[in-house]
Design an enzyme around this catalytic site. Structure first.
Site, PDB file in Angstrom:
ATOM      1  N   ASN A   1      -6.926  -0.841   6.069  1.00  0.00           N
ATOM      2  CA  ASN A   1      -6.645  -1.629   7.272  1.00  0.00           C
ATOM      3  C   ASN A   1      -5.212  -2.147   7.351  1.00  0.00           C
ATOM      4  O   ASN A   1      -4.724  -2.469   8.432  1.00  0.00           O
ATOM      5  CB  ASN A   1      -7.645  -2.813   7.293  1.00  0.00           C
ATOM      6  CG  ASN A   1      -7.227  -3.927   8.216  1.00  0.00           C
ATOM      7  OD1 ASN A   1      -7.464  -3.876   9.422  1.00  0.00           O
ATOM      8  ND2 ASN A   1      -6.584  -4.961   7.680  1.00  0.00           N
TER       9      ASN A   1
ATOM     10  N   ALA B   1       2.504   7.438  16.661  1.00  0.00           N
ATOM     11  CA  ALA B   1       2.560   8.661  15.846  1.00  0.00           C
ATOM     12  C   ALA B   1       1.845   8.447  14.510  1.00  0.00           C
ATOM     13  O   ALA B   1       1.092   9.308  14.040  1.00  0.00           O
ATOM     14  CB  ALA B   1       4.024   9.055  15.599  1.00  0.00           C
TER      15      ALA B   1
ATOM     16  N   TYR C   1       4.606   3.778  15.974  1.00  0.00           N
ATOM     17  CA  TYR C   1       3.266   3.260  15.681  1.00  0.00           C
ATOM     18  C   TYR C   1       2.197   4.257  16.143  1.00  0.00           C
ATOM     19  O   TYR C   1       1.277   4.591  15.390  1.00  0.00           O
ATOM     20  CB  TYR C   1       3.100   1.914  16.385  1.00  0.00           C
ATOM     21  CG  TYR C   1       1.758   1.244  16.190  1.00  0.00           C
ATOM     22  CD1 TYR C   1       1.482   0.508  15.038  1.00  0.00           C
ATOM     23  CD2 TYR C   1       0.764   1.332  17.159  1.00  0.00           C
ATOM     24  CE1 TYR C   1       0.258  -0.115  14.866  1.00  0.00           C
ATOM     25  CE2 TYR C   1      -0.459   0.715  17.003  1.00  0.00           C
ATOM     26  CZ  TYR C   1      -0.708  -0.016  15.857  1.00  0.00           C
ATOM     27  OH  TYR C   1      -1.939  -0.633  15.694  1.00  0.00           O
TER      28      TYR C   1
ATOM     29  N   VAL D   1       0.818  -1.231   0.000  1.00  0.00           N
ATOM     30  CA  VAL D   1       0.000   0.000   0.000  1.00  0.00           C
ATOM     31  C   VAL D   1       0.844   1.270   0.000  1.00  0.00           C
ATOM     32  O   VAL D   1       0.350   2.339  -0.348  1.00  0.00           O
ATOM     33  CB  VAL D   1      -0.986   0.044   1.193  1.00  0.00           C
ATOM     34  CG1 VAL D   1      -2.073  -1.012   1.061  1.00  0.00           C
ATOM     35  CG2 VAL D   1      -0.267  -0.066   2.539  1.00  0.00           C
TER      36      VAL D   1
HETATM   37  N1  LIG Z   1      -4.912  -6.511  16.458  1.00  0.00           N
HETATM   38  C1  LIG Z   1      -4.940  -5.482  17.283  1.00  0.00           C
HETATM   39  O1  LIG Z   1      -4.973  -5.632  18.509  1.00  0.00           O
HETATM   40  C2  LIG Z   1      -4.958  -4.070  16.715  1.00  0.00           C
HETATM   41  C3  LIG Z   1      -5.166  -3.006  17.607  1.00  0.00           C
HETATM   42  C4  LIG Z   1      -5.187  -1.700  17.105  1.00  0.00           C
HETATM   43  C5  LIG Z   1      -5.031  -1.477  15.755  1.00  0.00           C
HETATM   44  N2  LIG Z   1      -4.818  -2.523  14.914  1.00  0.00           N
HETATM   45  C6  LIG Z   1      -4.654  -2.220  13.483  1.00  0.00           C
HETATM   46  O2  LIG Z   1      -5.540  -3.028  12.713  1.00  0.00           O
HETATM   47  C7  LIG Z   1      -4.950  -3.298  11.446  1.00  0.00           C
HETATM   48  C8  LIG Z   1      -4.929  -4.793  11.197  1.00  0.00           C
HETATM   49  O3  LIG Z   1      -4.180  -5.418  12.225  1.00  0.00           O
HETATM   50  P1  LIG Z   1      -4.125  -6.997  12.431  1.00  0.00           P
HETATM   51  O4  LIG Z   1      -4.024  -7.242  13.879  1.00  0.00           O
HETATM   52  O5  LIG Z   1      -5.237  -7.636  11.682  1.00  0.00           O
HETATM   53  O6  LIG Z   1      -2.700  -7.310  11.760  1.00  0.00           O
HETATM   54  P2  LIG Z   1      -2.201  -8.589  10.938  1.00  0.00           P
HETATM   55  O7  LIG Z   1      -0.728  -8.530  10.980  1.00  0.00           O
HETATM   56  O8  LIG Z   1      -2.902  -9.833  11.386  1.00  0.00           O
HETATM   57  O9  LIG Z   1      -2.723  -8.291   9.436  1.00  0.00           O
HETATM   58  C9  LIG Z   1      -2.221  -7.220   8.687  1.00  0.00           C
HETATM   59  C10 LIG Z   1      -2.304  -7.558   7.206  1.00  0.00           C
HETATM   60  O10 LIG Z   1      -1.785  -6.416   6.489  1.00  0.00           O
HETATM   61  C11 LIG Z   1      -0.900  -6.889   5.482  1.00  0.00           C
HETATM   62  N3  LIG Z   1       0.100  -5.851   5.198  1.00  0.00           N
HETATM   63  C12 LIG Z   1       1.128  -5.459   5.992  1.00  0.00           C
HETATM   64  N4  LIG Z   1       1.834  -4.504   5.384  1.00  0.00           N
HETATM   65  C13 LIG Z   1       1.244  -4.276   4.183  1.00  0.00           C
HETATM   66  C14 LIG Z   1       1.528  -3.409   3.101  1.00  0.00           C
HETATM   67  N5  LIG Z   1       2.577  -2.579   3.133  1.00  0.00           N
HETATM   68  N6  LIG Z   1       0.717  -3.437   2.019  1.00  0.00           N
HETATM   69  C15 LIG Z   1      -0.345  -4.291   1.965  1.00  0.00           C
HETATM   70  N7  LIG Z   1      -0.650  -5.143   2.966  1.00  0.00           N
HETATM   71  C16 LIG Z   1       0.140  -5.138   4.058  1.00  0.00           C
HETATM   72  C17 LIG Z   1      -0.273  -8.151   6.059  1.00  0.00           C
HETATM   73  O11 LIG Z   1       0.244  -8.973   5.021  1.00  0.00           O
HETATM   74  C18 LIG Z   1      -1.453  -8.772   6.813  1.00  0.00           C
HETATM   75  O12 LIG Z   1      -2.198  -9.649   5.976  1.00  0.00           O
HETATM   76  C19 LIG Z   1      -3.569  -2.648  11.456  1.00  0.00           C
HETATM   77  O13 LIG Z   1      -3.635  -1.369  10.855  1.00  0.00           O
HETATM   78  C20 LIG Z   1      -3.269  -2.525  12.940  1.00  0.00           C
HETATM   79  O14 LIG Z   1      -2.356  -1.477  13.219  1.00  0.00           O
HETATM   80  C21 LIG Z   1      -4.783  -3.822  15.355  1.00  0.00           C
END
Ligand SMILES: NC(=O)c1ccc[n+]([C@@H]2O[C@H](COP(=O)([O-])OP(=O)(O)OC[C@H]3O[C@@H](n4cnc5c(N)ncnc54)[C@H](O)[C@@H]3O)[C@@H](O)[C@H]2O)c1
Length: 264
Positions: free
Chosen positions: A91, A158, A156, A65
């Site tokens: 996401n 920020a 993160y 992305v």
């Molecule tokens: N899980 C939590 O507790 C939590 C809490 C707060 C925020 N978030 C946010 O929610 C979102 C999803 O988190 P998650 O826990 O499902 O993470 P995850 O690691 O399980 O999934 C993230 C997905 O994004 C993809 N990805 C990573 N970098 C990428 C890039 N440069 N281009 C395209 N795809 C890319 C990965 O391949 C993966 O499939 C993130 O933005 C994370 O910061 C998660």
């Protein structure tokens, strides 16, 4: 079928919260573009959704992305499969737990690139579709860390705070165009524990906090969450569904934070 007839792109749909959102959006009638840096994971989720629904509604494609030259052909391919894009869930994300003094400028830049630049580029790539149809939903992914900061998480936090600023600015800019722009700020979701254990396919957290066991992380946060439970990916998927729906048409520039009372 609250998304019947709608098209949606979910970034980072190959794992965790993005996967849960894609599955729910598919059940609610949307046709889906699953964009992930891992083609294999995106294809796996698309195959699961199509098999469960017994028709082809989900299309996978690979792109980073944060890279405009990868994103442009990927979005063009999804647009060919789906038609104009109505809903975008930004996401995709990465995580890293690291002391402030140890964060390198490369790590800092990568964190900002994936989250902030990625959200910027993906939104720029699809918003003209929304402007043309006069209806659109952009849903960005912040975090409680972007609202209240996080120890060993400065880059993160920020990036996530920047996403909140970007969300509000776009909400203002497109307020009269039929497009709403909101953010979801998840609290602690239980898929993070699998990541700590290194089991979550595709998770980027694993290697970085391998010194801490999942149980230690769970106990640390449970003490701070008034509901005394972690969230589930489906809790976030349902927040995404609400913001994507027609019913949320008067909601824009907001940060919806499913977090068990952790941040109020
Ligand atoms: N899980 C939590 O507790 C939590 C809490 C707060 C925020 N978030 C946010 O929610 C979102 C999803 O988190 P998650 O826990 O499902 O993470 P995850 O690691 O399980 O999934 C993230 C997905 O994004 C993809 N990805 C990573 N970098 C990428 C890039 N440069 N281009 C395209 N795809 C890319 C990965 O391949 C993966 O499939 C993130 O933005 C994370 O910061 C998660």
């Amino acid at each position: 079928m609250r998304l019947d007839g709608k098209t949606a792109i979910v970034t980072g749909a190959g794992s965790g919260l993005g996967k849960a959102t894609a599955q729910l959006f598919g059940r609610e009638g949307a046709r889906l573009g699953l964009l992930d840096i891992s083609q294999r994971r995106a294809e796996g989720v698309a195959a699961e959704i199509n098999a469960a629904l017994q028709r082809t509604v989900a299309f996978a494609c690979r792109a980073d992305v944060s890279k405009k030259d990868e994103l442009a052909p990927a979005i063009a391919q999804l647009r060919e499969n789906l038609g104009p894009i109505n809903i975008l869930v930004n996401n995709a994300g990465i995580a890293q737990i690291k002391d402030f003094l140890d964060i390198s400028s490369v790590e800092w830049q990568r964190m900002l690139d994936v989250h902030v630049k990625g959200t910027f580029l993906c939104t720029q790539a699809v918003i003209e579709d929304m402007l043309n149809t006069g209806w659109g939903r952009v849903i960005n992914t912040a975090s409680v860390a972007g609202m209240e900061g996080g120890p060993q998480n400065a880059h993160y936090a920020a990036a996530k705070a920047a996403i909140i600023g970007l969300t509000r600015s776009l909400a203002l800019e497109f307020a009269r165009s039929g497009i709403t722009v909101n953010a979801v700020a998840p609290g602690l979701i239980d898929n993070i524990l699998q990541a700590v254990e290194g089991r979550a396919q595709g998770s980027t957290v694993a290697g970085n906090i391998s010194q801490t066991t999942a149980e230690q992380v769970r106990q640390f946060f449970l003490r701070r969450i008034p509901m005394r439970q972690l969230g589930k990916p489906e809790d976030i998927a349902h927040a995404h569904l609400f913001l994507a729906s027609d019913e949320a048409g008067y909601v824009t520039g907001q940060v919806l934070s499913p977090n068990g009372g952790y941040v109020m």
